[in-house]
Design an enzyme around this catalytic site. Sequence first.
Site, PDB file in Angstrom:
ATOM      1  N   ARG A 238       0.774  -1.064   0.055  1.00 40.31           N
ATOM      2  CA  ARG A 238      -0.186  -0.198  -0.046  1.00 40.31           C
ATOM      3  C   ARG A 238       1.021   1.107  -0.101  1.00 40.31           C
ATOM      4  NH1 ARG A 238      -4.855  -1.419   4.473  1.00 40.31           N
ATOM      5  NH2 ARG A 238      -5.019  -3.673   3.662  1.00 40.31           N
TER       6      ARG A 238
ATOM      7  N   LYS B 292       1.836   4.001   1.805  1.00 39.67           N
ATOM      8  CA  LYS B 292       1.207   5.175   1.808  1.00 39.67           C
ATOM      9  C   LYS B 292       2.011   6.417   2.474  1.00 39.67           C
ATOM     10  CE  LYS B 292      -3.756   4.635   1.893  1.00 39.67           C
ATOM     11  NZ  LYS B 292      -5.040   4.881   2.720  1.00 39.67           N
TER      12      LYS B 292
ATOM     13  N   GLY C  97     -10.823  12.387  19.858  1.00 35.44           N
ATOM     14  CA  GLY C  97     -11.290  12.396  20.950  1.00 35.44           C
ATOM     15  C   GLY C  97     -11.261  13.806  21.718  1.00 35.44           C
TER      16      GLY C  97
ATOM     17  N   HIS D 137      -5.415  21.188  25.114  1.00 35.17           N
ATOM     18  CA  HIS D 137      -5.375  20.464  26.810  1.00 35.17           C
ATOM     19  C   HIS D 137      -5.053  19.280  26.710  1.00 35.17           C
ATOM     20  CE1 HIS D 137      -9.603  19.497  25.434  1.00 35.17           C
ATOM     21  NE2 HIS D 137      -9.431  18.585  26.535  1.00 35.17           N
TER      22      HIS D 137
ATOM     23  N   CYS E 185      18.355  -2.991  30.035  1.00 36.19           N
ATOM     24  CA  CYS E 185      17.344  -2.456  29.487  1.00 36.19           C
ATOM     25  C   CYS E 185      16.690  -2.560  27.901  1.00 36.19           C
ATOM     26  CB  CYS E 185      17.110  -0.899  29.997  1.00 36.19           C
ATOM     27  SG  CYS E 185      15.761   0.027  29.351  1.00 36.19           S
TER      28      CYS E 185
END
Length: 344
Positions: free
Chosen positions: A20, A22, A158, A165, A195
């Site tokens: 694809r 993109k 959302g 904010h 780590c």
Amino acid sequence: MPELRKDPIISRWVIISTERGKRPHDFVVEPEVTKGGFCPFCPGNEHTTPPEIMAYRPAGQPANSPGWTVRVVSNKFPALVIEGELDRRGEGMYDLMNGIGAHEVIIENPNHQATLSTLTIPQFADVLYAYRDRIRDLSRDPRFRYILIFKNSGRAAGASLEHSHSQLIGLPIVPELVQEELSGSLMHYRLKERCVFCDMIRQELQQGVRVVLENELFVAICPFAPRSPFEIWILPKKHHSSYIDMLDKEYLKLAELFSPVLRRLDVALNRAPYNFILHTAPVRETHMEHYHWHFEIMPKLTLMAGFEWGSGFFINPTPPEDAARYLREVQLEEAAPPAGESTT
């Protein structure tokens, strides 16, 4: 040919759909429509929000009044409430507890037109300091085990209010996604005594193909197995398991990297909506040798459908190597334009 790639931390597989392929201009980004009207986050409207929990303002100015530069209030419609006890209990085979937690809104700047990416570096750093200060404060509450910072930018991501904010939710449990990272990184540490995030940073800096930006303290990369196109992680080069375990000057350096990363996304993707999340060590566990705090930025360019929900796989049409190259090539002005005083 498409590739299956395995996340080295939590062993999650993603599909990189190279056929694809993109590019930034291939994604359709619906322009944000400014609704205007009354905004409870603008200066002069402080009385319409819950009382402020914290604010940065000149000394001597009264609380809940104009003059602030960053302001934190309780969410008017909280997912969890701070009053009460957890009361962990069972009902037969099911476990439950009361919905106790903190849900706060970090109002990033008084200017209604400003976005996080248009703030000056000191203004951006103030937002990062506010994250630190609220995590430190809520970590003292013995009911909370994790403090999650996140930002929804744009309605498709959302955001319900236009004024820029971020949000914070204090939780009595460690979220499953964070727990998966903690478990996966601990397994790596027990096997190699290193780590996994530090190993990843070291390899990415050596290879360079997925690095978007870096400075002396931080690096921004498109991860090897990204869930979404143009996903970016920002990590400290030095091992830190907790976001709050840094010096003041380090947050300023973080702002110096974070700001141009967001500006590059704005330019490349025509200000596409995005979410970012801060993943940090659980509260009162600030020195973990196996874990490394980081921000994850995910532009909203694709949708989860039946295959994704049914399989747990993510399909990404843009290889991270291409995404990083596109973002590196973005031409920016010398600095973000300053966010002026609010005109609302």
